[in-house]
Scaffold this motif. Structure first.
Motif: not given
Length: 212
Positions: A75, A111, A115
């Motif tokens: 990520d 996602h 975030k």
């Protein structure tokens, strides 16, 4: 003329791949390599488009693909690469072994964007959202100051038009006296006051002057 299709699509299968088709594609590539995707379907005995074979292999069948969820390290790496490369998903995927560009793009939109927003960071610019709001306020204040300056210049110009500049250069000369001029023309005496313009000049006698 447009680009010709990669293969004859009139006689190709569409829809989900079967296990038999997957096995044929895997077996062919293991022996011959990827090669030319245009000619691969016929050589592998598949009634599929070359583009469909390529996407099936890259996104689902190649052995180095990673399965499962993205890790926290992946990520952070995606966020860092996106701040440098933008939406160039193929370049980002080249730095994440086992991940495809399409997989990373979908993961970003579902996602990672959320975030970053939860952290107060704009996903497009990678800058704090509050900082961008403060910069916008400063820009508005600059516009207001500029409007004040323009208004002041217009007011100043209007005043100048109403009150034009006056020429205050003065020229001082002795008072004009008709009879003195006539006396000079007759050849008589011309006298000035003894205290003309604050100067003690005395009496000047011009009897002896001749008119030329």
């Amino acid at each position: 003329m447009g680009r010709s299709p990669c293969c004859e699509k009139a006689h190709t299968n569409k829809g989900a791949w079967t296990k038999e088709e997957d096995d044929r594609l895997i077996a062919h590539i293991r022996v011959h390599g990827e090669g030319c995707w245009r000619s691969l379907p016929k050589a592998a005995g598949l009634l599929r488009c070359g583009k469909s074979c390529r996407l099936r292999w890259i996104n689902y069948l190649r052995p180095d693909l990673k399965r499962g969820n993205f890790t926290e390290e992946e990520d952070e790496l995606i966020i860092k690469l996106h701040s440098l490369l933008g939406n160039k998903w193929s370049l980002i995927a080249g730095r994440l072994p086992g991940r495809t560009d399409n997989e990373i793009k979908n993961y970003w939109n579902t996602h990672i964007r959320r975030k970053l927003l939860s952290r107060g960071v704009d996903p497009s610019t990678h800058r704090p959202i509050n900082e961008q709001h403060s910069l916008a306020d400063i820009t508005i204040s600059f516009v207001k100051e500029e409007e004040k300056i323009v208004g002041f210049e217009e007011e100043k110009r209007e005043k100048e038009e109403r009150c034009p500049d006056l020429n205050l250069d003065l020229c001082i000369s002795p008072p004009y006296q008709q009879e003195n001029t006539e006396s000079v023309q007759r050849g008589t005496s011309l006298f000035f006051p003894t205290d003309f313009l604050g100067l003690k000049t005395g009496m000047l006698d011009y009897r002896s002057m001749e008119m030329k």
